[in-house]
Structure formats: C-alpha cells, structure tokens
Design a protein around this motif. Structure first.
Motif, PDB file in Angstrom:
ATOM      1  N   MET A  85      -4.583   3.055  -0.986  1.00 27.05           N
ATOM      2  CA  MET A  85      -4.177   3.356  -2.384  1.00 27.05           C
ATOM      3  C   MET A  85      -2.894   4.447  -2.221  1.00 27.05           C
ATOM      4  SD  MET A  85      -6.820   4.162  -5.374  1.00 27.05           S
ATOM      5  CE  MET A  85      -6.143   3.967  -7.301  1.00 27.05           C
ATOM      6  N   ALA A  88       0.247   3.171  -0.972  1.00 26.41           N
ATOM      7  CA  ALA A  88       0.981   2.405  -1.840  1.00 26.41           C
ATOM      8  C   ALA A  88       1.673   3.286  -2.952  1.00 26.41           C
ATOM      9  CB  ALA A  88       0.051   1.353  -2.502  1.00 26.41           C
ATOM     10  N   ILE A  89       0.883   4.140  -3.404  1.00 23.78           N
ATOM     11  CA  ILE A  89       1.457   5.267  -4.486  1.00 23.78           C
ATOM     12  C   ILE A  89       2.567   5.708  -3.859  1.00 23.78           C
ATOM     13  CG2 ILE A  89       0.960   7.519  -5.643  1.00 23.78           C
ATOM     14  CD1 ILE A  89      -2.007   6.305  -5.828  1.00 23.78           C
ATOM     15  N   ILE A  92       6.195   4.176  -4.287  1.00 22.36           N
ATOM     16  CA  ILE A  92       6.474   3.451  -5.582  1.00 22.36           C
ATOM     17  C   ILE A  92       7.445   4.908  -6.145  1.00 22.36           C
ATOM     18  CG2 ILE A  92       6.048   2.743  -8.056  1.00 22.36           C
ATOM     19  CD1 ILE A  92       3.547   1.583  -6.577  1.00 22.36           C
ATOM     20  N   CYS A  98       1.649  12.848  -7.836  1.00 20.84           N
ATOM     21  CA  CYS A  98       0.531  12.233  -7.759  1.00 20.84           C
ATOM     22  C   CYS A  98      -0.708  13.312  -7.407  1.00 20.84           C
ATOM     23  CB  CYS A  98       0.296  10.766  -7.047  1.00 20.84           C
ATOM     24  SG  CYS A  98      -1.559  10.348  -6.529  1.00 20.84           S
ATOM     25  N   VAL A 126       2.345  -3.555 -11.725  1.00 22.55           N
ATOM     26  CA  VAL A 126       2.263  -2.698 -10.535  1.00 22.55           C
ATOM     27  C   VAL A 126       1.213  -1.909 -10.530  1.00 22.55           C
ATOM     28  CG1 VAL A 126       3.708  -1.026  -9.174  1.00 22.55           C
ATOM     29  CG2 VAL A 126       4.709  -2.633 -10.305  1.00 22.55           C
ATOM     30  N   LEU A 127       0.837  -1.222 -11.591  1.00 28.96           N
ATOM     31  CA  LEU A 127      -0.159  -0.149 -11.461  1.00 28.96           C
ATOM     32  C   LEU A 127      -1.462  -0.903 -11.483  1.00 28.96           C
ATOM     33  CD1 LEU A 127       1.044   2.742 -14.028  1.00 28.96           C
ATOM     34  CD2 LEU A 127       1.109   2.857 -11.109  1.00 28.96           C
ATOM     35  N   HIS A 129      -2.372  -3.628  -9.777  1.00 29.55           N
ATOM     36  CA  HIS A 129      -2.350  -4.383  -8.982  1.00 29.55           C
ATOM     37  C   HIS A 129      -2.455  -3.378  -7.573  1.00 29.55           C
ATOM     38  CE1 HIS A 129      -2.467  -8.106 -11.038  1.00 29.55           C
ATOM     39  NE2 HIS A 129      -1.309  -7.614 -11.594  1.00 29.55           N
ATOM     40  N   LEU A 130      -2.253  -2.285  -7.743  1.00 34.73           N
ATOM     41  CA  LEU A 130      -2.364  -1.475  -6.658  1.00 34.73           C
ATOM     42  C   LEU A 130      -3.724  -1.497  -5.883  1.00 34.73           C
ATOM     43  CD1 LEU A 130      -1.219   2.181  -7.787  1.00 34.73           C
ATOM     44  CD2 LEU A 130      -0.058   0.850  -6.280  1.00 34.73           C
TER      45      LEU A 130
END
Length: 169
Positions: A85, A88-89, A92, A98, A126-127, A129-130
């Motif tokens: 997670m 992935a963050i 983007i 974050c 997008v969010l 489906h993280l």
C-alpha cells in the motif's frame, strides 16, 4: 554531526526562509565567512538535516484547485500488505503527502486535483483500488490558513546553549 550550534541553527532557519540564498548572502546573515558557511551547509546536508531544495508552487495558479484529505482504512495491518500500500501511494503524483496515523484509519492522504469531477474520477478509479484498501473517507479544504511552513527551531537554540554550558562546566 551530533549536535547543532548557533551557526547551524541560523543556517537552517535562513535556508528555510529562502532556499535561494547565495552562499555569500547566507554567510553574511549568519555571521560567518563564506568558506566555513559552505562547509557547514554541506555537513548539514550530509548528516540529513537538510533533505533537499525546491520551489513552492501555488497549486491554484497551476490549476489544482481541489485539496482533499483522504483517510484510507486498510483491510489488513500486516507488514506485507501495508508495504504494498505504501509503495503504491508513493508512486501516485496526485498524492502530495501521506501520513501513517493512529486512531481510526490507517493513512491520511493529501490529494490534489483540478476540480471535483476529476477528484471523484481519481477516487473511484485509483484510490479505492489501491492494494489493501477497505474504505476511504474524504474531507475537502475550504481554504488554506497556513501551508508550507518552516519548521520551528527555537528548541534547538535552547538545547545547543544548554549543551554548550554543560561542556564548559
């Protein structure tokens, strides 16, 4: 570089206020000659006190009028799931900050978008489906009171003075 003296703290303060200062201007402001000032800046960079230099942009002027705060709830709080997670963050660009948070939720994101329609599309495509996302909750900024602030350094001046007194005793 374990401790910071008054010159180091002054350098950090001046560079936070204006990262475009020339070394000569910086040296004059902190009361050093150019060569020692330059060496101190390099030492502060090497020790990780200074992590970079960049321009602050006005997000509205560049067409990013929406600032959303998104709390992501994780499905699982295990190491591998959270690692995927986090990666992935980080990848983007619309997520400009974050934080891993305590309390309800797992991550608090700051997300920018041109408008509400684009944010909505981004959240749906997008969010949500993280990896490892169970749910998300969004609040929108209605106006900035303060942002991009310099970090307070007064506690460093007090500590370096106390350390210097203890060394002299």
């Amino acid at each position: 570089m374990e401790t910071l003296d008054k010159f180091d703290v002054a350098i950090l303060q001046e560079l936070q206020n204006d990262g475009r200062l020339t070394n000569a201007e910086l040296a004059q402001r902190v009361g050093l000659s150019a060569a020692p000032c330059w060496r101190r800046v390099r030492a502060l960079e090497k020790a990780g006190f200074i992590t970079g230099y960049r321009a602050e942009l006005n997000r509205e002027k560049i067409g990013l009028g929406v600032l959303a705060f998104v709390r992501l709830d994780a499905e699982r709080n295990s190491g591998d799931a959270l690692d995927r997670m986090e990666k992935a963050i980080r990848d983007i660009p619309q997520i400009v900050a974050c934080h891993y948070i305590s309390g309800s939720g797992t991550f608090e994101l700051q997300v920018v978008a041109p408008d509400l329609a684009e944010f909505s599309r981004f959240a749906r495509e997008v969010l949500i489906h993280l990896p490892n996302v169970k749910d998300l909750h969004t609040s929108f900024s209605l106006g900035e009171v303060k942002s991009g602030s310099a970090l307070p350094l007064s506690h460093l001046s007090t500590r370096s003075t106390t350390t210097a007194k203890a060394v002299r005793t």
